[in-house]
Each structure stands twice: as C-alpha cells, then as structure tokens.
Design a protein around this motif. Sequence first.
Motif, PDB file in Angstrom:
ATOM      1  N   ARG A   1     -24.011   7.469   1.617  1.00 19.64           N
ATOM      2  CA  ARG A   1     -23.020   7.390   2.715  1.00 19.64           C
ATOM      3  C   ARG A   1     -21.791   8.214   2.338  1.00 19.64           C
ATOM      4  N   ALA A   2     -21.375   8.088   1.078  1.00 22.04           N
ATOM      5  CA  ALA A   2     -20.207   8.852   0.606  1.00 22.04           C
ATOM      6  C   ALA A   2     -20.518  10.353   0.572  1.00 22.04           C
ATOM      7  N   LEU A   3     -21.747  10.683   0.153  1.00 20.25           N
ATOM      8  CA  LEU A   3     -22.148  12.100   0.112  1.00 20.25           C
ATOM      9  C   LEU A   3     -22.076  12.715   1.517  1.00 20.25           C
ATOM     10  N   ALA A   4     -22.572  11.962   2.499  1.00 16.23           N
ATOM     11  CA  ALA A   4     -22.527  12.438   3.894  1.00 16.23           C
ATOM     12  C   ALA A   4     -21.072  12.576   4.346  1.00 16.23           C
ATOM     13  N   ALA A   5     -20.252  11.579   4.023  1.00 11.34           N
ATOM     14  CA  ALA A   5     -18.834  11.601   4.435  1.00 11.34           C
ATOM     15  C   ALA A   5     -18.122  12.820   3.851  1.00 11.34           C
ATOM     16  N   GLN A   6     -18.459  13.145   2.607  1.00  8.25           N
ATOM     17  CA  GLN A   6     -17.749  14.239   1.929  1.00  8.25           C
ATOM     18  C   GLN A   6     -18.252  15.619   2.324  1.00  8.25           C
ATOM     19  N   ASN A   7     -19.505  15.709   2.757  1.00 11.53           N
ATOM     20  CA  ASN A   7     -20.099  17.034   2.956  1.00 11.53           C
ATOM     21  C   ASN A   7     -20.348  17.442   4.400  1.00 11.53           C
ATOM     22  N   LEU A   8     -20.330  16.470   5.316  1.00  9.73           N
ATOM     23  CA  LEU A   8     -20.635  16.814   6.705  1.00  9.73           C
ATOM     24  C   LEU A   8     -19.351  16.846   7.531  1.00  9.73           C
ATOM     25  N   GLU A   9     -19.359  17.663   8.582  1.00  7.59           N
ATOM     26  CA  GLU A   9     -18.218  17.644   9.505  1.00  7.59           C
ATOM     27  C   GLU A   9     -18.133  16.256  10.126  1.00  7.59           C
ATOM     28  N   PHE A  10     -16.933  15.907  10.614  1.00  8.72           N
ATOM     29  CA  PHE A  10     -16.720  14.525  11.038  1.00  8.72           C
ATOM     30  C   PHE A  10     -17.712  14.073  12.120  1.00  8.72           C
ATOM     31  N   GLU A  11     -17.936  14.930  13.119  1.00  6.04           N
ATOM     32  CA  GLU A  11     -18.859  14.536  14.205  1.00  6.04           C
ATOM     33  C   GLU A  11     -20.275  14.327  13.682  1.00  6.04           C
ATOM     34  N   ARG A  12     -20.693  15.169  12.773  1.00  3.12           N
ATOM     35  CA  ARG A  12     -22.030  15.053  12.175  1.00  3.12           C
ATOM     36  C   ARG A  12     -22.112  13.770  11.335  1.00  3.12           C
ATOM     37  N   PHE A  13     -21.015  13.440  10.670  1.00  2.67           N
ATOM     38  CA  PHE A  13     -20.983  12.195   9.894  1.00  2.67           C
ATOM     39  C   PHE A  13     -21.078  10.978  10.830  1.00  2.67           C
ATOM     40  N   GLN A  14     -20.328  11.037  11.917  1.00  3.12           N
ATOM     41  CA  GLN A  14     -20.392   9.923  12.892  1.00  3.12           C
ATOM     42  C   GLN A  14     -21.810   9.760  13.438  1.00  3.12           C
ATOM     43  N   HIS A  15     -22.448  10.888  13.758  1.00  2.00           N
ATOM     44  CA  HIS A  15     -23.835  10.859  14.229  1.00  2.00           C
ATOM     45  C   HIS A  15     -24.737  10.221  13.160  1.00  2.00           C
ATOM     46  N   THR A  16     -24.510  10.596  11.913  1.00  2.00           N
ATOM     47  CA  THR A  16     -25.319  10.081  10.799  1.00  2.00           C
ATOM     48  C   THR A  16     -25.195   8.560  10.691  1.00  2.00           C
ATOM     49  N   ILE A  17     -23.957   8.064  10.822  1.00  4.48           N
ATOM     50  CA  ILE A  17     -23.747   6.605  10.764  1.00  4.48           C
ATOM     51  C   ILE A  17     -24.386   5.932  11.986  1.00  4.48           C
ATOM     52  N   GLY A  18     -24.318   6.612  13.133  1.00  8.27           N
ATOM     53  CA  GLY A  18     -24.985   6.095  14.338  1.00  8.27           C
ATOM     54  C   GLY A  18     -26.482   5.955  14.113  1.00  8.27           C
ATOM     55  N   VAL A  19     -27.088   6.949  13.477  1.00  3.39           N
ATOM     56  CA  VAL A  19     -28.527   6.881  13.189  1.00  3.39           C
ATOM     57  C   VAL A  19     -28.800   5.740  12.200  1.00  3.39           C
ATOM     58  N   GLU A  20     -27.919   5.581  11.212  1.00  5.68           N
ATOM     59  CA  GLU A  20     -28.105   4.499  10.235  1.00  5.68           C
ATOM     60  C   GLU A  20     -28.110   3.126  10.928  1.00  5.68           C
ATOM     61  N   VAL A  21     -27.109   2.911  11.770  1.00  8.29           N
ATOM     62  CA  VAL A  21     -26.974   1.608  12.440  1.00  8.29           C
ATOM     63  C   VAL A  21     -28.183   1.317  13.344  1.00  8.29           C
ATOM     64  N   TRP A  22     -28.542   2.302  14.143  1.00  8.57           N
ATOM     65  CA  TRP A  22     -29.619   2.117  15.138  1.00  8.57           C
ATOM     66  C   TRP A  22     -30.987   2.048  14.445  1.00  8.57           C
ATOM     67  N   ALA A  23     -31.190   2.881  13.433  1.00  4.82           N
ATOM     68  CA  ALA A  23     -32.471   2.852  12.706  1.00  4.82           C
ATOM     69  C   ALA A  23     -32.625   1.515  11.974  1.00  4.82           C
ATOM     70  N   THR A  24     -31.518   0.979  11.451  1.00  9.46           N
ATOM     71  CA  THR A  24     -31.592  -0.305  10.746  1.00  9.46           C
ATOM     72  C   THR A  24     -31.946  -1.432  11.718  1.00  9.46           C
ATOM     73  N   GLU A  25     -31.340  -1.386  12.908  1.00 13.98           N
ATOM     74  CA  GLU A  25     -31.642  -2.419  13.917  1.00 13.98           C
ATOM     75  C   GLU A  25     -33.118  -2.356  14.329  1.00 13.98           C
ATOM     76  N   LEU A  26     -33.597  -1.147  14.591  1.00 17.19           N
ATOM     77  CA  LEU A  26     -35.010  -0.997  14.985  1.00 17.19           C
ATOM     78  C   LEU A  26     -35.945  -1.367  13.829  1.00 17.19           C
ATOM     79  N   ALA A  27     -35.532  -1.038  12.608  1.00 16.92           N
ATOM     80  CA  ALA A  27     -36.368  -1.368  11.447  1.00 16.92           C
ATOM     81  C   ALA A  27     -36.552  -2.887  11.350  1.00 16.92           C
ATOM     82  N   LYS A  28     -35.450  -3.623  11.563  1.00 13.58           N
ATOM     83  CA  LYS A  28     -35.531  -5.101  11.533  1.00 13.58           C
ATOM     84  C   LYS A  28     -36.516  -5.581  12.572  1.00 13.58           C
ATOM     85  N   LYS A  29     -36.388  -5.035  13.774  1.00 13.52           N
ATOM     86  CA  LYS A  29     -37.250  -5.466  14.891  1.00 13.52           C
ATOM     87  C   LYS A  29     -38.725  -5.215  14.571  1.00 13.52           C
TER      88      LYS A  29
END
Length: 191
Positions: free
Chosen positions: A9-37
């Motif tokens: 998460r820190a690597l993404a925060a440090q290396n990606l542009e802010f919008e790309r980082f936000q997208h990455t966190i969005g994928v993390e949250v949504w993928a985790t929810e679907l993974a649980k399901k």
Amino acid sequence: MVCSLGFFRALAAQNLEFERFQHTIGVEVWATELAKKYGINTEKAALAALTHDLAKMHSQQEQVRLAKSWNLLTYPEDLENPQVIHGRIAAYLLEQKYNITDQDILNAVKNHTLGRPGMSSLEMLIYSADLTEPSRNFPGVDKLREKLYHDLKEGTLACVEHTIDYLVVTNRTIHPLTLLTYEDLKKSVQN
Ligand code: DGI
Ligand code: FE
Ligand code: FE
C-alpha cells in the motif's frame, strides 16, 4: 502477508500518481468485499489489487523498454496497444524484485487487463474489480457491479463484453487475448 499489505500500500502511495493510487485503493476495497462473498482468500485479493497497476510508476516508453528486455511481449498487438502490457510488467516485478511466489496472485496481476482463457476465481475477481471499483462512473457500471455480486463468472463475462463494446465504439483494436477470454467465459457460463 499482513505486513506485506502495508508495504505494498505504501509502495503504491509513493510511486503512483494520486488518482491512480485512489483507483488502486478502490480496487483493494471492492476486491476484498467480493473475495469475502465468494470465499476467495482476502489477503491474496488485496495484494493483487494493491499491485495490479504498479508498473504505471514507469512511463509508457519505459514500460515498452522493460517488456522487451524481460521478454514479456507475446503478440504483435502488444506493441500496437502498449497500454495493455503493464500487468505483465507488474507481475514480473512482483516475482523478481519483491519475491512474491504465489502463482495465482502473479497471474491475477499479469492478466488483469486482457484476461486469459481458464482464469481462476482470483484472476476474474481482479479483472472485474478493476473495471468496477467505486470511483469508476461510466454508464452501466452499477449493473456490472450487481451482476458481479450475484455471480462472479457471469459478472466477469459482462465486464469483458463491456470492454469489447467500448473498444468497438472507440474504434480500437481488440486484442486477441480479450477475444479468447470472452469466448472461454461465454462457453463456460453456458455449460
Ligand atoms: O490500468 P487501468 O486503467 O486501471 O485498466 P486496465 O488495465 O483494464 O486497462 C488499461 C487500458 O487497456 C484501457 O485503456 C483499456 C485498454 N484495453 C483493454 N483491453 C484492450 C485494451 N485496448 C485495446 N486496444 N485492446 C484490448 O483488447
Ligand atoms: Fe491496469
Ligand atoms: Fe487498474
């Protein structure tokens, strides 16, 4: 694994542009929810999500240079549309530089843009969560989210169909792997 989620998460925060980082966190949250399901390992899902676009820390030109030097180009169409190769570069970096050995995670990252025939649940999850994470807002995205929440394979097929429609409308070449992915999922859903 818990430690490495924070690291990536820190690597993404440090290396990606802010919008790309936000997208990455969005994928993390949504993928985790679907993974649980769907009873998919949530840490693997989160790790693949956090790293899927990591190669975007490099310019497109640099990505092409890296893909050539690491032998990651397999189709003539790869260079016609070099935006499709960043997943392979990220998977290569994960394996070679960050010592990730889990083949399912590596495949999920590698194939997140084009898919492939015979995708695992984790690969389908990352492919489709990438397209439908919370900050995506194209027409029809809610319908795709509903389908995904109802059935992972049918939802992923709908995501591939949406991508193909979008490529046709915007007059772009459909990569052969996108078509193979579509045909494979279609057959698999019908059976
Ligand atoms: O990296 P992201 O923007 O989060 O999303 P992505 O990895 O799914 O897609 C990256 C780009 O690749 C996006 O502009 C759509 C494009 N793309 C996906 N499949 C194909 C494609 N482009 C062509 N020309 N052909 C494809 O089959
Ligand atoms: Fe991507
Ligand atoms: Fe992405």
